[in-house]
Structures are given as structure tokens and as C-alpha cells.
Design a protein around this motif. Sequence first.
Motif, PDB file in Angstrom:
ATOM      1  N   UNK A   1      41.233  46.044  43.793  1.00 31.61           N
ATOM      2  CA  UNK A   1      39.775  45.907  43.906  1.00 31.61           C
ATOM      3  C   UNK A   1      39.123  45.955  42.533  1.00 31.61           C
ATOM      4  N   UNK A   2      38.068  45.167  42.384  1.00 29.92           N
ATOM      5  CA  UNK A   2      37.313  45.134  41.127  1.00 29.92           C
ATOM      6  C   UNK A   2      35.818  45.092  41.432  1.00 29.92           C
ATOM      7  N   UNK A   3      35.056  45.625  40.497  1.00 29.96           N
ATOM      8  CA  UNK A   3      33.593  45.528  40.562  1.00 29.96           C
ATOM      9  C   UNK A   3      33.122  44.853  39.286  1.00 29.96           C
ATOM     10  N   UNK A   4      32.358  43.761  39.431  1.00 30.64           N
ATOM     11  CA  UNK A   4      31.948  42.973  38.268  1.00 30.64           C
ATOM     12  C   UNK A   4      30.490  42.542  38.405  1.00 30.64           C
ATOM     13  N   UNK A   5      29.803  42.476  37.256  1.00 29.10           N
ATOM     14  CA  UNK A   5      28.449  41.918  37.250  1.00 29.10           C
ATOM     15  C   UNK A   5      28.551  40.401  37.353  1.00 29.10           C
ATOM     16  N   UNK A   6      27.441  39.761  37.694  1.00 25.10           N
ATOM     17  CA  UNK A   6      27.456  38.304  37.825  1.00 25.10           C
ATOM     18  C   UNK A   6      27.805  37.620  36.498  1.00 25.10           C
ATOM     19  N   UNK A   7      27.377  38.245  35.376  1.00 23.05           N
ATOM     20  CA  UNK A   7      27.678  37.666  34.058  1.00 23.05           C
ATOM     21  C   UNK A   7      29.184  37.699  33.794  1.00 23.05           C
ATOM     22  N   UNK A   8      29.787  38.872  34.032  1.00 18.98           N
ATOM     23  CA  UNK A   8      31.229  39.009  33.819  1.00 18.98           C
ATOM     24  C   UNK A   8      32.015  38.158  34.809  1.00 18.98           C
ATOM     25  N   UNK A   9      31.514  38.041  36.009  1.00 24.51           N
ATOM     26  CA  UNK A   9      32.169  37.251  37.054  1.00 24.51           C
ATOM     27  C   UNK A   9      32.290  35.782  36.638  1.00 24.51           C
ATOM     28  N   UNK A  10      31.200  35.240  36.111  1.00 30.26           N
ATOM     29  CA  UNK A  10      31.216  33.832  35.691  1.00 30.26           C
ATOM     30  C   UNK A  10      32.009  33.645  34.407  1.00 30.26           C
ATOM     31  N   UNK A  11      31.840  34.581  33.461  1.00 28.55           N
ATOM     32  CA  UNK A  11      32.491  34.453  32.154  1.00 28.55           C
ATOM     33  C   UNK A  11      34.007  34.563  32.262  1.00 28.55           C
ATOM     34  N   UNK A  12      34.484  35.441  33.140  1.00 25.85           N
ATOM     35  CA  UNK A  12      35.926  35.661  33.262  1.00 25.85           C
ATOM     36  C   UNK A  12      36.657  34.508  33.933  1.00 25.85           C
ATOM     37  N   UNK A  13      35.945  33.719  34.714  1.00 21.14           N
ATOM     38  CA  UNK A  13      36.563  32.621  35.442  1.00 21.14           C
ATOM     39  C   UNK A  13      37.346  33.065  36.663  1.00 21.14           C
TER      40      UNK A  13
ATOM     41  N   UNK B   1      23.317  40.982  39.354  1.00 22.21           N
ATOM     42  CA  UNK B   1      24.065  41.116  40.596  1.00 22.21           C
ATOM     43  C   UNK B   1      25.417  41.762  40.317  1.00 22.21           C
ATOM     44  N   UNK B   2      25.851  42.616  41.219  1.00 22.38           N
ATOM     45  CA  UNK B   2      27.164  43.246  41.105  1.00 22.38           C
ATOM     46  C   UNK B   2      28.012  42.849  42.311  1.00 22.38           C
ATOM     47  N   UNK B   3      29.208  42.288  42.028  1.00 25.72           N
ATOM     48  CA  UNK B   3      30.107  41.830  43.084  1.00 25.72           C
ATOM     49  C   UNK B   3      31.262  42.817  43.259  1.00 25.72           C
ATOM     50  N   UNK B   4      31.669  42.998  44.498  1.00 24.65           N
ATOM     51  CA  UNK B   4      32.880  43.751  44.802  1.00 24.65           C
ATOM     52  C   UNK B   4      33.952  42.756  45.246  1.00 24.65           C
ATOM     53  N   UNK B   5      35.065  42.732  44.517  1.00 25.59           N
ATOM     54  CA  UNK B   5      36.114  41.750  44.777  1.00 25.59           C
ATOM     55  C   UNK B   5      37.407  42.448  45.208  1.00 25.59           C
ATOM     56  N   UNK B   6      38.202  41.704  45.956  1.00 18.80           N
ATOM     57  CA  UNK B   6      39.502  42.227  46.382  1.00 18.80           C
ATOM     58  C   UNK B   6      40.537  41.111  46.315  1.00 18.80           C
TER      59      UNK B   6
END
Length: 387
Positions: free
Chosen positions: A219-231, A207-212
Motif C-alpha cells: 500500500x502507498x499514499x501519494x499526493x496527486x503531484x507525486x502520483x503523476x510525476x512518478x508515472x 489530492x491524496x490517493x491511497x493505492x494498493x
Amino acid sequence: MTNNKTTATLVWICRIAVGLLFIFSGLIKANDPLGFSYKLEEYFEVLHLTFFSNYSVLIAVTLCALEMILGFARLIGYSSVRVAWGLLLLIIFFAFLTFYSAYFKVVQTCGCFGDAIPLTPWQSFSKDLVLLLLILVLFVHRKGIQPVFAKKTGSRLFQGAVIISFGVGFMTYNFGPVIDFLPYKVGANIPDEMRIPPGAMPDEYELTYKLENKATHEKKTMTNTAYLKSGIWKDNNWEVKGDPESRLVKKGFTPKIPYLQIQDAQKNDYLNELMDNPFYSLVIVAYDLKHTNVNAIGRINALAANLHQDYNTRVVLLTATTPEDAEAFAKANHLVTELFYVDEVPLKSMVRSNPGVLLMKKGTIVDKWHYHMVPSYDALVKKYFRK
């Protein structure tokens, strides 16, 4: 002299490889031209050329025949210059289709080798690139390719190849594939073909998330793995915008029959009931009743009525036509069958004709027929019922 021999050897290798591959590819597709026409219709739709869909079967038979004809002509060295141009144009056409499918992810199986050897679009494009290189070698040396036979003999062989190539396609279209590579082939047990074995790996998605950032609007774009790992999900200043995008990372186990729903007009499910029937069921498959062969339906309906009366055989008709139109068709043609509704994709895979017939028992396909090949009542009874 050595260079000439090397070149001649290279040309012969390319000649044999291209000839055999084109014959094989054309013959495999000509075994099931109706299935190939379905694939062409997908291409016509994504390319906004739906006008050609009305001629998809004729185009499918012609393309299959062209592959076999050009492949055979290249092997025997007949009309070398014209054949070289034909091969080059055909492989460019196929390469364009497979690249378009792969790059834009619009048609996920190209149908290059029919259902016998399924290829992904990128695999198909890679195959076409290799063929293009081989054909380019032949194209460069097209004027030096010598015929194997005398002109008169080569001409007769070529004419025979044309007749056979078109004949194979029209024969299998009218009588069904010689070899059935479909998941609903004779002997297949439908529940078994739908089952996922224990421990089989499912498809793996990313999954790829778009964050703001609410404060800075960064704005950032992150995979679900990076999203969880980064906190970052703990930081209330960051919020997910829109729905996450899903991408297939690793293909898991896929059953030969990925899905099948059989329902009545009220959406009640009858799949298990029909599959569990310990007696023979006669299943008529007509995915499109508006374009089915009405005369064939009449003959099959008479056969079904006799089997139901004499052997209490359950007879059903599976269609993708709307319930309103299907019931009107059944009434107008005095059908004795039960009506059930199935998506047209699996129906097209059950039998390559509209209509077609399956004889089933305990979820196993005992036999199947194109409507031109449905046996007589006496022949069917003698083989399956009178034992």
C-alpha cells in the motif's frame, strides 16, 4: 531597585495591553451579539452541548460584557486579585475553543473580533496564547497591582462599566449593530459582492490517493503531484482504493458573498430577476418563521401592503422555513408578499433580526432595519418614494 522598576514597567505594559484588548474584543462582539451567538451555537454543536443553544444570545451578551468589564477593571486596578483570576479563566476558556477549532477543523472562524476582523482558528489561537502570556505576568504580580482611583471612586466606575457593558449588548441585540460589518450592509450591491474579478486566483487543493498493488498488496499514499510525476498510474498492478482526500493548500480569492440562491417552492431561480429590478423592492427577511416576531411581521406586512398599493412596490419574503410551513404561515397572517426560499446562512448575514427588512433597488441595499427600527409608512415614503 532597577529590577523593581523593570518589573513595574512590564506589569503596566501588560496591564494596558490586556485591558485595551479585552475592551476592544468585547466591544466589537457586543456590536453584534446575535452574530456572536450564531458562532457559539456552532461550538455547542461540535462539542455536543446543544442544550446551551437555547441560551446562546444571553451567553453571548454575558461573555462580551465580561470581556469589557474585566478589561476596564484591569486598567483601573479594581479588585486586582479577583480580576486576575477572571482574566485567567476567561482566556483559558477562549484558548481551548480556538485550539479545538483549529486542531479538529470544526469551526473555521472563531468570531473573536466579530465580522470586523475575521481570523482563522490558528490565528485566533496564537492571539490567545499571546494574551495568556500577558495575563500570566499580571496573575503572578496580581497582589502588587495598585488601583488608579480611590476605593469609592473605583467602585462607582466599575459599577458604571458593568451597566454600560451589558447595556451595549442588549441595545445592539434589540436595535441592530451600530456599525454594520456584514457583507449585506447598506450601500452594498449584491451582484458585485458575488462577482469574482478576472484573473483572481481560485482556491488551490491537493489530492491524496491511497493505492494498493494487486499482486503484492503493498500500500502507498501519494499526493496527486507525486502520483503523476512518478508515472505509477501507468502500472496496471497499482490501483486507487476509495475516493481521494482533498486538502486546501492555498486560499484563493473569496467574494464577500460567496453564494446566494433565491428560489420559489418549485426550485425556480429568482436571483437575477430580483437583483435586476430597477425599482424599489421591500425585502422581508425571516430565516425562521416558527420563531419570528409575529407582531413585527404584522406591522411590516401592513407597510408592505400600502407600498405595493400606492407605489406598486414589489414586496418579497425570504425564509429558510420549508415551503409547506411558510405557506401556512403566510395564509394564517394574511401576508401580501411573494414567498422565496434561501439558505439560512446568508439570511442570517443579511440582517441581524428575525424578521428584518431590506429596501433594495437594482441589487443595491438602499437601507435595512431591525424590526424594532422599521420606519413608518409616511417616513419611508418621504425619504425614498416621494421625490
